[in-house]
Write an enzyme that holds these catalytic residues in place. Structure first.
Site, mmCIF file in Angstrom:
data_model
loop_
_atom_site.group_PDB
_atom_site.id
_atom_site.type_symbol
_atom_site.label_atom_id
_atom_site.label_comp_id
_atom_site.label_asym_id
_atom_site.label_seq_id
_atom_site.Cartn_x
_atom_site.Cartn_y
_atom_site.Cartn_z
ATOM 1 N N SER A 199 35.528 28.041 57.657
ATOM 2 C CA SER A 199 34.312 27.602 56.975
ATOM 3 C C SER A 199 33.555 26.609 57.847
ATOM 4 O O SER A 199 34.158 25.829 58.583
ATOM 5 C CB SER A 199 34.686 26.939 55.653
ATOM 6 N N TYR A 214 38.899 20.885 50.467
ATOM 7 C CA TYR A 214 38.461 22.219 50.895
ATOM 8 C C TYR A 214 38.225 22.239 52.406
ATOM 9 O O TYR A 214 38.765 23.077 53.124
ATOM 10 C CB TYR A 214 37.180 22.632 50.161
HETATM 11 N N1 LIG Z 1 30.538 32.165 50.311
HETATM 12 C C1 LIG Z 1 30.384 31.192 51.167
HETATM 13 O O1 LIG Z 1 29.316 30.564 51.237
HETATM 14 C C2 LIG Z 1 31.492 30.841 52.119
HETATM 15 C C3 LIG Z 1 31.226 29.880 53.100
HETATM 16 C C4 LIG Z 1 32.232 29.526 54.001
HETATM 17 C C5 LIG Z 1 33.460 30.123 53.893
HETATM 18 N N2 LIG Z 1 33.721 31.057 52.920
HETATM 19 C C6 LIG Z 1 35.062 31.646 52.862
HETATM 20 O O2 LIG Z 1 34.979 33.058 52.796
HETATM 21 C C7 LIG Z 1 36.114 33.562 52.104
HETATM 22 C C8 LIG Z 1 35.647 34.523 51.028
HETATM 23 O O3 LIG Z 1 34.841 33.833 50.116
HETATM 24 P P1 LIG Z 1 33.789 34.529 49.152
HETATM 25 O O4 LIG Z 1 32.577 33.692 49.169
HETATM 26 O O5 LIG Z 1 33.696 35.959 49.465
HETATM 27 O O6 LIG Z 1 34.528 34.284 47.753
HETATM 28 P P2 LIG Z 1 34.517 35.135 46.393
HETATM 29 O O7 LIG Z 1 33.282 35.941 46.285
HETATM 30 O O8 LIG Z 1 34.861 34.154 45.341
HETATM 31 O O9 LIG Z 1 35.747 36.150 46.601
HETATM 32 C C9 LIG Z 1 37.030 35.648 46.730
HETATM 33 C C10 LIG Z 1 38.032 36.773 46.689
HETATM 34 O O10 LIG Z 1 39.331 36.207 46.688
HETATM 35 C C11 LIG Z 1 40.027 36.587 45.509
HETATM 36 N N3 LIG Z 1 40.882 35.506 45.020
HETATM 37 C C12 LIG Z 1 40.511 34.279 44.604
HETATM 38 N N4 LIG Z 1 41.589 33.555 44.229
HETATM 39 C C13 LIG Z 1 42.650 34.351 44.412
HETATM 40 C C14 LIG Z 1 44.050 34.187 44.186
HETATM 41 N N5 LIG Z 1 44.554 33.050 43.687
HETATM 42 N N6 LIG Z 1 44.893 35.202 44.476
HETATM 43 C C15 LIG Z 1 44.410 36.355 44.973
HETATM 44 N N7 LIG Z 1 43.107 36.585 45.194
HETATM 45 C C16 LIG Z 1 42.235 35.598 44.908
HETATM 46 C C17 LIG Z 1 38.935 36.907 44.526
HETATM 47 O O11 LIG Z 1 39.472 37.699 43.493
HETATM 48 P P3 LIG Z 1 38.644 37.957 42.106
HETATM 49 O O12 LIG Z 1 37.730 39.104 42.414
HETATM 50 O O13 LIG Z 1 39.753 38.306 41.157
HETATM 51 O O14 LIG Z 1 37.941 36.694 41.778
HETATM 52 C C18 LIG Z 1 37.936 37.601 45.422
HETATM 53 O O15 LIG Z 1 38.348 38.909 45.707
HETATM 54 C C19 LIG Z 1 36.857 32.352 51.560
HETATM 55 O O16 LIG Z 1 37.954 32.064 52.399
HETATM 56 C C20 LIG Z 1 35.848 31.236 51.633
HETATM 57 O O17 LIG Z 1 36.446 29.990 51.779
HETATM 58 C C21 LIG Z 1 32.758 31.417 52.029
#
Ligand SMILES: NC(=O)c1ccc[n+]([C@@H]2O[C@H](COP(=O)([O-])OP(=O)(O)OC[C@H]3O[C@@H](n4cnc5c(N)ncnc54)[C@H](OP(=O)(O)O)[C@@H]3O)[C@@H](O)[C@H]2O)c1
Ligand SMILES: *[C@@H]1O[C@H](CO)[C@@H](O)[C@H](O)[C@H]1NC(C)=O
Length: 325
Positions: A199, A214
């Protein structure tokens, strides 16, 4: 008269030397900057992506039912890989599989799903489950994507014990233990690519107040990846940390994409192009641009602005929870 002309001559000689020095430095700076820029354009848009099926026929993606992980699953399927999807919700795993099959055909993309809730199981239990489930499968690519953020901006002493533990389990635990489950097979085959999603909070800003846990878990991911990259390069395994800034997903609570905030689909298109290259990278071009701009601003100013902004977010959250009047 003679004395005056002598001093003018000295003066103009000095000026000449100075002018040459300045020009040389100017050219050097110009060339290095131009070179950097051209290299940026090359890696960002022109460099051919690695042949991903070369690593093996299966790709394993954690957190594949939403956001970045879901889009990445589609893009890896489009590159000809079979998929092992990990998620916590069997229903959403089924929906995701059906959508992928509808797009690429059941005969072209094999899909295996594994249900794991990383808040519920941890440590060796994860490692053993992964080993058991992928036994005999040629897993070439591992994407450690699953991640959790704190529920709103908070001071560290306000973060609940549960929120703290879950964050460490999901963001640090999953990456470490899933990797341990997949590595032995890759070592045996002497090839593989591991992509860990970090991140911007741990890389492109000097601090990340009120989201400290985080940001710190993501700093672990970055350092872990860079060190593993060095350890395993000699065995044909490419380890990489990819750094997203804001992406329009449910975690970021952003519904619509914009110039600086790509949709997960836009983001993952950029992401797959980087697999197997640098050990740390910012795959999306407007994110990279933001990193560059942030670098030009003094740390103290960025810190000041971040603290002010996150304090205002905290107030909003507390007001919502009626803890502040
Ligand atoms: N979005 C941003 O702006 C951003 C920025 C920097 C870094 N990131 C990183 O990118 C990665 C993906 O994030 P995202 O934005 O795509 O998040 P997201 O849309 O919330 O998706 C997260 C995924 O992880 C699954 N998940 C969450 N908790 C879990 C658990 N306890 N056990 C198993 N699966 C779980 C979710 O399942 P469900 O479908 O069941 O909820 C979903 O499939 C993360 O590592 C995040 O830190 C994101
Ligand atoms: C990619 O690698 C696989 C396996 O090594 C090979 O079968 C395939 O032809 C390669 N594709 C391209 C476009 O080179």
């Amino acid at each position: 008269m003679a004395a005056i002309s002598e001093s003018t001559k000295n003066y103009s000689q000095e000026t000449l030397v100075l002018a040459i020095c300045i020009t040389t430095v100017g050219f050097l700076v110009f060339f290095t900057q131009t070179f950097k820029f051209l290299k940026w354009v090359w890696t960002m848009f022109l460099r051919p992506p690695k042949n991903l099926t070369h690593y093996g026929s299966w790709a394993l993606i954690t957190g594949s039912t939403d956001g970045i992980g879901k889009s990445l699953s589609f893009d890896l399927a489009s590159k000809g890989l079979d998929l092992i999807l990990i998620g916590r919700n069997p229903q959403k795993l089924q929906t995701t599989s059906n959508e992928i099959w509808a797009k690429f055909g059941k005969e072209n993309t094999k899909i295996k799903v594994i249900v794991i809730d990383f808040e519920k199981i941890s440590g060796e239990e994860i490692e053993n489950k992964i080993k058991e489930e992928i036994e005999g499968l040629d897993v070439g690519i591992l994407v450690n994507n699953v991640g959790l953020s704190t529920n709103g901006a908070r001071f560290f002493h306000e973060v609940g014990l549960e929120g703290f533990g879950n964050l460490v389990d999901v963001n640090i635990g999953s990456v470490s233990w899933v990797t341990r489950g997949v590595l032995p097979g890759m070592l045996q085959r002497r090839k593989g690519a591991i992509v860990n999603i970090g991140s911007g909070s741990s890389i492109v800003v000097p601090s990340y107040p009120l989201y400290s846990v985080y940001a710190a878990t993501k700093a672990y991911v970055a350092m872990f990846s860079r060190s593993l990259s060095l350890e395993y390069k000699q065995f044909g395994i490419d380890v990489q940390c990819q750094i997203p800034l804001l992406v329009a997903t449910k975690m970021a609570s952003i519904k619509r994409s914009s110039f600086f905030v790509p949709s997960p689909d836009q983001y993952s298109k950029a992401s797959v192009r980087w697999i197997g290259y640098e050990s740390l990278c910012v795959p999306y071009w407007t994110h990279s641009l933001q990193w560059c701009l942030l670098n030009a601003i003094p740390d103290s100013l960025v810190n000041w602005a971040l603290l002010r902004y996150f304090l205002s977010l905290r107030k909003k959250v507390l007001r919502k929870e009626n803890k502040l009047v």
